[in-house]
Design a protein around this motif. Sequence first.
Motif, PDB file in Angstrom:
ATOM      1  N   THR A 262       0.842  -1.193   0.000  1.00 32.12           N
ATOM      2  CA  THR A 262       0.000   0.000   0.000  1.00 32.12           C
ATOM      3  C   THR A 262       0.875   1.240   0.000  1.00 32.12           C
ATOM      4  N   ARG A 263       0.641   2.096  -0.943  1.00 34.65           N
ATOM      5  CA  ARG A 263       1.446   3.306  -1.020  1.00 34.65           C
ATOM      6  C   ARG A 263       1.083   4.260   0.110  1.00 34.65           C
ATOM      7  N   PRO A 264       2.053   4.931   0.687  1.00 37.07           N
ATOM      8  CA  PRO A 264       1.745   5.919   1.724  1.00 37.07           C
ATOM      9  C   PRO A 264       0.988   7.089   1.117  1.00 37.07           C
ATOM     10  N   PRO A 265       0.168   7.775   1.916  1.00 32.55           N
ATOM     11  CA  PRO A 265      -0.588   8.911   1.376  1.00 32.55           C
ATOM     12  C   PRO A 265       0.341   9.985   0.838  1.00 32.55           C
ATOM     13  N   LYS A 266      -0.058  10.561  -0.270  1.00 31.67           N
ATOM     14  CA  LYS A 266       0.755  11.583  -0.897  1.00 31.67           C
ATOM     15  C   LYS A 266       0.831  12.816  -0.022  1.00 31.67           C
ATOM     16  N   LYS A 267       2.040  13.338   0.141  1.00 33.71           N
ATOM     17  CA  LYS A 267       2.225  14.515   0.971  1.00 33.71           C
ATOM     18  C   LYS A 267       1.662  15.754   0.279  1.00 33.71           C
ATOM     19  N   GLY A 268       1.200  16.665   1.101  1.00 33.91           N
ATOM     20  CA  GLY A 268       0.688  17.912   0.577  1.00 33.91           C
ATOM     21  C   GLY A 268       1.810  18.829   0.134  1.00 33.91           C
ATOM     22  N   TYR A 269       1.428  19.936  -0.473  1.00 35.49           N
ATOM     23  CA  TYR A 269       2.409  20.856  -1.021  1.00 35.49           C
ATOM     24  C   TYR A 269       3.344  21.394   0.049  1.00 35.49           C
ATOM     25  N   ALA A 271       4.200  20.095   2.957  1.00 38.89           N
ATOM     26  CA  ALA A 271       5.107  19.057   3.452  1.00 38.89           C
ATOM     27  C   ALA A 271       6.220  18.776   2.446  1.00 38.89           C
ATOM     28  N   ARG A 272       5.879  18.738   1.156  1.00 38.23           N
ATOM     29  CA  ARG A 272       6.892  18.490   0.132  1.00 38.23           C
ATOM     30  C   ARG A 272       7.868  19.654   0.032  1.00 38.23           C
ATOM     31  N   LEU A 273       7.353  20.871   0.202  1.00 30.75           N
ATOM     32  CA  LEU A 273       8.213  22.052   0.184  1.00 30.75           C
ATOM     33  C   LEU A 273       9.173  22.027   1.365  1.00 30.75           C
ATOM     34  N   LYS A 274       8.678  21.578   2.525  1.00 36.29           N
ATOM     35  CA  LYS A 274       9.523  21.490   3.716  1.00 36.29           C
ATOM     36  C   LYS A 274      10.625  20.449   3.514  1.00 36.29           C
ATOM     37  N   ASP A 275      10.269  19.292   2.917  1.00 37.19           N
ATOM     38  CA  ASP A 275      11.277  18.264   2.649  1.00 37.19           C
ATOM     39  C   ASP A 275      12.345  18.778   1.695  1.00 37.19           C
ATOM     40  N   TRP A 276      11.899  19.485   0.678  1.00 35.34           N
ATOM     41  CA  TRP A 276      12.846  20.043  -0.295  1.00 35.34           C
ATOM     42  C   TRP A 276      13.774  21.052   0.357  1.00 35.34           C
TER      43      TRP A 276
END
Length: 302
Positions: A262-269, A271-276
Amino acid sequence: MTSNNSFSQVHLLVCVHGMWGEPGHVSRLAEVVKETHPEPEDGVELDVLVAETNRDENTYDGVDWGAERVIEEIKARIASIEGSAPSSSAAKRRKVTRFSIFGYSLGGLVSRYTVGILYATKFFDTVKPINFATIATPHIGLTRYRGSFLSGLTHTLGPRLLSRTGKQFYAKDNDDWGDGKRKPLVEAMSEKGSVFFEGLSQFKHILFVGNAIDDLTVPFVTACVEPYDPFTGHAESGIDIEPDERYAPIIKSFRYPDVPPTRPPKKGYVARLKDWWNAPSALPPFLQMRFPLNIVGLPLRL
């Protein structure tokens, strides 16, 4: 090919380095091979040639010119081996009867072209081809990935910055390869019936080694000549990797699970910006600085 007991047989192994390289980049490999096979086996002595004439700026000249230089080194080494006098009255003259070649990165393409020349000149009529091996060689060129800024940038700058070799890497060379049909060299070298393909097929063992992940320059598909990359998205695909018992970084085998995880839920914008933003800087440590000076490194993360 007939055997001859009047001479001592020699197996010649040629090692070819890569782009911007020098002989020292493959000299350790040559040392390990000689340490592993210090004595003649089945009456055949191993001789290792580390190609030297393609070093440094000469790697810009193109695969074909590089191969011509390697051919001259091979001819000179064979002449030296077969022309030297026996060490004693009881010793036999030496003769090259077997041939192997190894190439790293660009050296793999140079090796393939070299093999094509040797085949076309009937070299393999008297010398038996044994092993052909490459590591991280762009056999089908440096591929471009759609949607990748870095891939698009390298495909634009590479042919310009890497001179003639760069054009061949990215299949943008316009020389008359392929019977004057103006095909890229990497395509002409891969066609059945060409001296390059037929020459390569003469070898008893052929080994292409590539990195499964994290090789941004020479991805798995071009290093191992595969139609797809089974390691894409490996963190989410659930692929089962079996490492080699003797050396774990080598993948012995792999398989996909019968039921995909099962794929993990896609991160929101956000959260992805924070990871970047928190991703490790691509700058060397001495240039890594705190905000606001770290803004310099942002383009290098794209």
